[in-house]
Scaffold this active site. Structure first.
Site, PDB file in Angstrom:
ATOM      1  CB  SER A   1       7.346  -3.767  11.059  1.00 40.05           C
ATOM      2  OG  SER A   1       6.875  -3.222   9.860  1.00 40.05           O
TER       3      SER A   1
ATOM      4  CG  HIS B   1       2.549  -5.660  10.047  1.00 36.81           C
ATOM      5  ND1 HIS B   1       3.570  -6.507   9.675  1.00 36.81           N
ATOM      6  CD2 HIS B   1       3.128  -4.448  10.228  1.00 36.81           C
ATOM      7  CE1 HIS B   1       4.710  -5.844   9.635  1.00 36.81           C
ATOM      8  NE2 HIS B   1       4.472  -4.586   9.965  1.00 36.81           N
TER       9      HIS B   1
END
Length: 322
Positions: free
Chosen positions: A184, A300
């Site tokens: 991320s 994610h």
């Protein structure tokens, strides 16, 4: 360090990993989740762990660095090493089975760079540390959430000038085989390091990098990237992402977004879905050893543990996906 029997150590490490993986594939990471014991606490038959603490130069951020040193003797050139961002969460996603697999190859020293907190993430500190500098005429998107961005170069100085020398006092290292992994914002930082301090690592492992951040400032850095230097150094770039992440680009629900976060949401929405594959193709087109691995059904948050095991295997010279 407390001495646990090997069976108990394996059970505890497995329990930690299961807690990380228990979230459904569409879930976002819980940034407020407590850390709990990790493999560095419970112990390993294949690694011993050392730990040290640091403060940032401005005193605003505290770091907890856990160093996993293989019990297998070092090669003549020294151990390879992998540096893990979000080190608290990374250790929580590491178990004895993974370390045993590394022991069968050329196990790397594992440098988990975490924060001095009992949480898996320090969201304020990582927002500053992992995000690149950006033009002065762009408002800081982190300000909408009470944070500051743009400190990646300061953090890189800390890694290069303070963390790496300290780790070298704990184990012999092969500087030609340093890997960097991040997820991320950490993936964004990994690409920033590739583009600005190319020779600091030989392998760059970027998982679900936040290309959208600050209106895609990382793509501006890519345009200034010296690919010739990277090719000469034999740099490898391994990018990983979940194919369900594209469905997370917009907030769910009917509630209007917080107006303070409009800049961040606009950056997310403006980033083309093909931005990441296109980036990897451009790197390959410049002659770099670069690849993209898409994880089916993965969103994610779960990409953090999903990408970590392949990263460790790559650092050890193993096939990433057995």
């Amino acid at each position: 360090m407390t001495d646990f029997s090997l069976p108990r150590r394996r059970l505890m490490a497995a329990a930690v990993l299961c807690a990380v993986l228990a979230a459904p594939a569409h879930a976002q990471p819980d940034l407020s989740q407590k850390l709990g014991p990790t493999i560095a606490d419970t112990g390993s038959a294949f690694y011993r762990f050392e730990r040290f603490s640091l403060r940032s130069a401005d005193g605003e951020r505290g770091y907890r660095v856990s160093v996993g040193i293989p019990r297998r003797p070092a090669p003549a050139a020294g151990y390879p090493a992998i540096f893990l961002l979000d080190g608290n969460a990374a250790l929580a996603a590491t178990d004895e089975r993974q370390l045993q697999a590394l022991d069968g190859a050329q196990p790397p020293v594992i440098v988990a760079i975490g924060y001095d907190t009992e949480l898996r993430f320090d969201v304020k500190a990582r927002a500053y540390d992992y995000t690149p500098p950006f033009p002065a005429d762009r408002p800081d998107e982190e300000a909408a959430r009470g944070r500051q961005g743009g400190g990646a170069d300061v953090f890189l100085d800390l890694i290069e000038q303070r963390i790496m020398p300290r780790v070298r006092t704990l184990a012999p290292l092969d500087a030609a085989r340093f890997s960097l992994w991040g997820h991320s914002y950490g993936g964004l930082f990994t690409l920033h390091t590739l583009f600005t301090r190319t020779r600091l690592f030989s392998t760059y492992l970027a998982a679900s990098p936040s290309l959208w951040w600050q209106q895609g400032v990382i793509l501006d850095e890519e345009k200034r990237f010296d690919a010739v230097q990277a090719r000469a150094a034999g740099v490898r770039v391994r990018v990983m992402a979940g194919d369900a992440e594209r469905r997370e680009r917009r907030p769910s629900g009917d509630a209007a977004p917080d107006p303070r976060a409009q800049a961040m949401l606009a950056s997310r929405a403006a980033m083309p879905p093909q931005a990441l594959p296109d980036l990897v193709e451009r790197l390959k087109g410049q002659g770099l050893d670069a690849s993209l691995r898409m994880f089916a059904g993965m969103a994610h948050g779960p990409m953090l543990p999903a990408s970590l095991e392949p990263a460790l295997r790559i650092a050890a010279g193993l096939a990433p996906y057995p």
